[in-house]
Write an enzyme that holds these catalytic residues in place. Structure first.
Site, mmCIF file in Angstrom:
data_model
loop_
_atom_site.group_PDB
_atom_site.id
_atom_site.type_symbol
_atom_site.label_atom_id
_atom_site.label_comp_id
_atom_site.label_asym_id
_atom_site.label_seq_id
_atom_site.Cartn_x
_atom_site.Cartn_y
_atom_site.Cartn_z
ATOM 1 N N GLU A 196 0.842 -1.223 0.000
ATOM 2 C CA GLU A 196 0.000 0.000 0.000
ATOM 3 C C GLU A 196 0.867 1.259 0.000
ATOM 4 O O GLU A 196 0.543 2.253 0.656
ATOM 5 C CB GLU A 196 -0.978 -0.027 1.177
ATOM 6 C CG GLU A 196 -1.871 -1.263 1.136
ATOM 7 C CD GLU A 196 -2.798 -1.445 2.335
ATOM 8 O OE1 GLU A 196 -2.771 -0.620 3.263
ATOM 9 O OE2 GLU A 196 -3.563 -2.437 2.328
ATOM 10 N N GLU A 304 -4.783 -8.003 -1.524
ATOM 11 C CA GLU A 304 -5.645 -7.952 -0.327
ATOM 12 C C GLU A 304 -6.985 -7.406 -0.767
ATOM 13 O O GLU A 304 -7.026 -6.482 -1.574
ATOM 14 C CB GLU A 304 -5.130 -6.923 0.690
ATOM 15 C CG GLU A 304 -4.375 -7.431 1.857
ATOM 16 C CD GLU A 304 -4.010 -6.294 2.824
ATOM 17 O OE1 GLU A 304 -4.906 -5.534 3.254
ATOM 18 O OE2 GLU A 304 -2.823 -6.170 3.139
#
Ligand code: BMA
Length: 383
Positions: A196, A304
């Site tokens: 991320e 994810e």
């Protein structure tokens, strides 16, 4: 013939065709090789097989699956995915956060001894293992979410925390080299570092370091594990959070020579709360990922995802499946079933036995598009 600078090029057409053919052959040969040229036989096979299954099936994964689920912890053989479907997932995610400090368990209290055992069992079933690392902030000593800028620069060579970071990598390496299959071979692992990184909530995020710093950190880390620690059982996954355009996705990409898998993380909720809004955004990001991964000959994956507590009982077949089935991702990792949290909302991303989306989850599994344990073990992806 004019070249791209408008000058005359005197090369014979036959020679040019030959050179083009050679580059094509080189590219095609290169197409199925992982980034680490010294990768073990099983790691190379994992890359090659995942690459060739791209666009054909989606291996379903779950973070911490054998560790705990909603209402239980460390019950041998148990898994929420298995409770609902009768099968283990195809892919297993675990997290290394706090291994860097020498702790016996990770940030979510999972003992590393258990992680090792679960990885070895999952591998024996033919499953794929991916590891994330919510490592603490090396500059401040705070958690991964301590997003004070400056930590990435500090751990690079010449920085004040480089020596500390090396001790952290040595601990990670010791764990990674302890993972063995039945014949004593190193178990291949998809290492998902600095995830991320286009967000700003971790110390390695976009407001915390420059693109150049994070690229250097990525490359330094991969090279250290390969060259100094002699680890060749790793595939490397680059992953952003949700993103708006290819430029944002690629801004912090460390290079084709250190990356095998390209993905992003996405959750339904907040600005993406309505099904239609989420589906639209999700589909758009998957489209961009498909073309980026194809052009770089990498493996696209959904690193994810989730919709916390899955409030829509038909979410799997009306939202998730209709979006993912037309894309090339070879796996999708649902986040952890932490269950009830002290003083907080429950957290789970796959159904548990008799929960409201269990039947719909099974219906999705019957579509033939998503694979669990049986779908991966039959593929012998390590051969
Ligand atoms: C988050 C939450 C946290 C957890 C962290 C790292 O998304 O699940 O409870 O500590 O991931 O696993």
């Amino acid at each position: 013939m004019k070249n791209s600078f408008g000058k005359r090029c005197d090369m014979k057409p036959g020679l040019l065709a030959f050179i083009l053919l050679l580059s094509f052959v080189r590219l095609s040969l290169h197409a199925q090789e992982c980034a680490d040229p010294m990768a073990t036989k099983e790691t190379k096979a994992l890359f090659k097989n995942l690459y060739s299954l791209t666009g054909k099936t989606i291996f379903f994964g779950h973070q911490d699956d054998p560790c705990y689920g909603v209402g239980w912890k460390y019950i041998p053989g148990r898994s929420d995915v298995k409770d609902v479907t009768g099968q283990y997932p195809a892919l297993y995610g675990f997290d290394l956060g706090r291994i860097e400090l020498g702790w016996p368990h990770n940030l979510d209290s999972v003992p590393f001894e258990k992680t090792k055992q679960f990885i070895e069992e999952a591998y024996a079933r033919g499953g794929v293992i991916t590891l994330s690392w919510h490592l603490n902030n090396p500059l401040t000593g705070g958690t991964a979410w301590d997003n004070k800028p400056g930590a990435a620069a500090a751990v690079l060579p010449g920085g004040s925390k480089n020596e500390l970071y090396i001790t952290w990598l040595d601990r990670v390496a010791a764990f990674l080299s302890s993972l063995k299959g039945k014949r004593g071979e190193d178990i291949p692992v998809v290492l998902r570092l600095f995830h991320e990184l286009n967000g700003a909530w971790f110390w390695w995020g976009k407001d915390q370091c420059t693109p150049d710093e994070i690229k250097q950190l990525w490359r330094y880390t991969a090279r250290y594990l390969q060259k100094n620690k002699n680890l060749h059982n790793l595939l490397y996954a680059y992953n952003t959070d949700k993103f708006n355009d290819p430029a944002e996705y690629m801004e912090r990409y460390p290079g084709d020579d250190v990356i095998d898998i390209m993905g992003f993380d996405i959750y339904q909720g907040n600005a993406l709360k309505e099904n239609a809004v989420f589906m639209n955004f999700f589909n758009r990001d998957l489209n961009m990922l498909d073309s980026i991964a194809v052009s770089r000959r990498k493996i696209p994956a959904l690193t994810e995802f989730g919709y916390n507590t899955i409030p829509d009982p038909s979410w799997w077949t009306t939202v998730f499946l209709p979006v993912v089935e037309s894309h090339r991702i070879v796996y999708a990792l649902a986040w952890r079933n932490a269950g009830g949290k002290p003083g907080g909302q429950a957290e789970y991303y796959v159904p548990y036995k008799n929960s409201s989306s269990s039947a719909d989850f099974n219906k999705m599994m019957q579509s033939g598009k998503i694979s669990l344990e049986a779908g991966i073990s039959s593929k012998n992806i390590y051969q």
